[in-house]
Design an enzyme around this catalytic site. Sequence first.
Site, mmCIF file in Angstrom:
data_model
loop_
_atom_site.group_PDB
_atom_site.id
_atom_site.type_symbol
_atom_site.label_atom_id
_atom_site.label_comp_id
_atom_site.label_asym_id
_atom_site.label_seq_id
_atom_site.Cartn_x
_atom_site.Cartn_y
_atom_site.Cartn_z
ATOM 1 N N ARG A 15 64.251 51.495 26.771
ATOM 2 C CA ARG A 15 63.123 50.603 27.019
ATOM 3 C C ARG A 15 63.008 49.559 25.904
ATOM 4 O O ARG A 15 63.639 49.674 24.861
ATOM 5 C CB ARG A 15 61.829 51.413 27.088
ATOM 6 C CG ARG A 15 61.696 52.280 28.314
ATOM 7 C CD ARG A 15 60.489 53.209 28.240
ATOM 8 N NE ARG A 15 60.690 54.292 27.276
ATOM 9 C CZ ARG A 15 59.805 55.240 27.007
ATOM 10 N NH1 ARG A 15 58.619 55.221 27.621
ATOM 11 N NH2 ARG A 15 60.060 56.189 26.130
ATOM 12 N N LYS A 75 58.909 53.691 21.212
ATOM 13 C CA LYS A 75 58.843 55.024 20.620
ATOM 14 C C LYS A 75 58.504 54.967 19.135
ATOM 15 O O LYS A 75 58.570 53.919 18.492
ATOM 16 C CB LYS A 75 60.167 55.763 20.829
ATOM 17 C CG LYS A 75 60.420 56.137 22.273
ATOM 18 C CD LYS A 75 59.323 57.021 22.865
ATOM 19 C CE LYS A 75 59.311 58.415 22.276
ATOM 20 N NZ LYS A 75 58.224 59.238 22.848
ATOM 21 N N TYR A 94 54.028 54.046 20.715
ATOM 22 C CA TYR A 94 53.773 55.475 20.847
ATOM 23 C C TYR A 94 54.154 56.135 19.531
ATOM 24 O O TYR A 94 55.251 55.912 19.015
ATOM 25 C CB TYR A 94 54.606 56.085 21.980
ATOM 26 C CG TYR A 94 54.162 55.666 23.359
ATOM 27 C CD1 TYR A 94 52.903 56.020 23.842
ATOM 28 C CD2 TYR A 94 54.992 54.919 24.186
ATOM 29 C CE1 TYR A 94 52.487 55.636 25.110
ATOM 30 C CE2 TYR A 94 54.591 54.529 25.456
ATOM 31 C CZ TYR A 94 53.331 54.891 25.909
ATOM 32 O OH TYR A 94 52.924 54.506 27.158
ATOM 33 N N HIS A 96 52.793 59.776 18.498
ATOM 34 C CA HIS A 96 52.862 61.239 18.658
ATOM 35 C C HIS A 96 52.990 61.935 17.309
ATOM 36 O O HIS A 96 53.935 62.674 17.042
ATOM 37 C CB HIS A 96 54.035 61.608 19.562
ATOM 38 C CG HIS A 96 53.953 61.011 20.937
ATOM 39 N ND1 HIS A 96 52.975 61.364 21.837
ATOM 40 C CD2 HIS A 96 54.729 60.076 21.557
ATOM 41 C CE1 HIS A 96 53.144 60.679 22.961
ATOM 42 N NE2 HIS A 96 54.190 59.894 22.813
ATOM 43 N N GLU A 118 49.044 56.032 22.685
ATOM 44 C CA GLU A 118 48.559 57.223 23.394
ATOM 45 C C GLU A 118 47.134 57.615 23.050
ATOM 46 O O GLU A 118 46.565 58.499 23.708
ATOM 47 C CB GLU A 118 49.492 58.421 23.146
ATOM 48 C CG GLU A 118 49.458 59.011 21.750
ATOM 49 C CD GLU A 118 50.451 58.373 20.795
ATOM 50 O OE1 GLU A 118 50.708 58.963 19.730
ATOM 51 O OE2 GLU A 118 50.979 57.280 21.115
ATOM 52 N N ASP A 270 56.513 65.667 23.497
ATOM 53 C CA ASP A 270 56.200 64.632 22.504
ATOM 54 C C ASP A 270 55.066 65.062 21.573
ATOM 55 O O ASP A 270 54.998 64.622 20.432
ATOM 56 C CB ASP A 270 55.803 63.318 23.189
ATOM 57 C CG ASP A 270 57.010 62.501 23.618
ATOM 58 O OD1 ASP A 270 57.998 62.458 22.878
ATOM 59 O OD2 ASP A 270 56.965 61.910 24.716
#
Length: 378
Positions: A15, A75, A94, A96, A118, A270
């Site tokens: 992505r 990510k 993101y 995490h 998130e 994740d």
Amino acid sequence: MKVGVPTEVKADEYRVAITPAGVRELAVHGHETIIQSGAGDGSLISDEEYAAQGATIVPEARDVFERAELVLKVKEPQAEEVAMLGEGQSLFAYLHLAPNPELASALCDSGATCIAYETVVDGQGRLPLLAPMSEVAGKIATQAGAFMLERPLGGRGVLLGGVPGVASATVVVIGGGVVGMNAAFIAIGMEAEVFVLDRSVDQLRGLDIALGGRANTVFSSILAIEELLPRADLVIGAVLVQGARTPRLVTREQLGLMKRRAVLVDVSIDQGGCFETSRPTTHSDPTYEVDGVTHYCVTNMPGAVPITSTFALTNATLPYVLELAGKGVREALTIDPGLRAGVNVAGGRITHPGVAEGVDMELATVEEALGSPAPRAA
């Protein structure tokens, strides 16, 4: 503002954090987008397409990080990327962090303001930037699970929907949020017998309506899980506690209740995973076996369908990117409480309760961390 987009370097991540349409919107609002050459290749977006909408293409990630005030990623940053972040910069991706104390500590040391997709919330308390990837991940979870049930892949050798005269497989989905609903929807479409567990009766009531009564909804408890595990061919972990580490709902001992060569798919990986035996895997090496049960624990499931995922993600993130770039990060965070909820690291401190608990670090408010004035209403 200068907005930077590096190429994703996490294993098997295809992505990219912006589309040409996003570049065009930023340009119209007077912002410069700096994109690393090849960043869009995995999503079949060429440098030329970005340049045609006003992006500046640079050869190396370092060129992006050195010039950008706001760095957009998909990510969580890898070690080499964290090393290029500095004070005065903001990262939007993101993250995490709750199960990853090393990364949390490194981001604190960087001095950057780190906003996690998130944990951004909207006016109804929903997670608008997690939702599109949760939709994708839920659908992939069932597809991947069905594939891994094939005997050559190590599975039991059952077809999810069965055939006339042979019973369909049983799919158990633990968690009835966006991931769980989409996983169940695909499993129903593949004609499996489907059970969805959740601890909210209201959520189960809504799922029953959304799924047209075609799935069995079950209040989630230890006993309910133990009663369903022996029946399950495929179990999908779809549990989310916003920003925090996922609770472990299936223990190693409970694996002994399952059929030999059944499949577990942990979409919660994740955030640490909801099965005790879960550990992160990649698309290149997605599964492993514990006690005769196949585990599929890929940490970036939506990366397998990058064209769908990249465009869905930009559709969701772009309004927030425009807000951050247009108002400036501090002003945007002051005005918008939902965006402020996305801040996980600022001023060298952890600013999200779930993250602080997960990594066992001291919690600060965003205002304390940034030395900002008290937030005001929009």
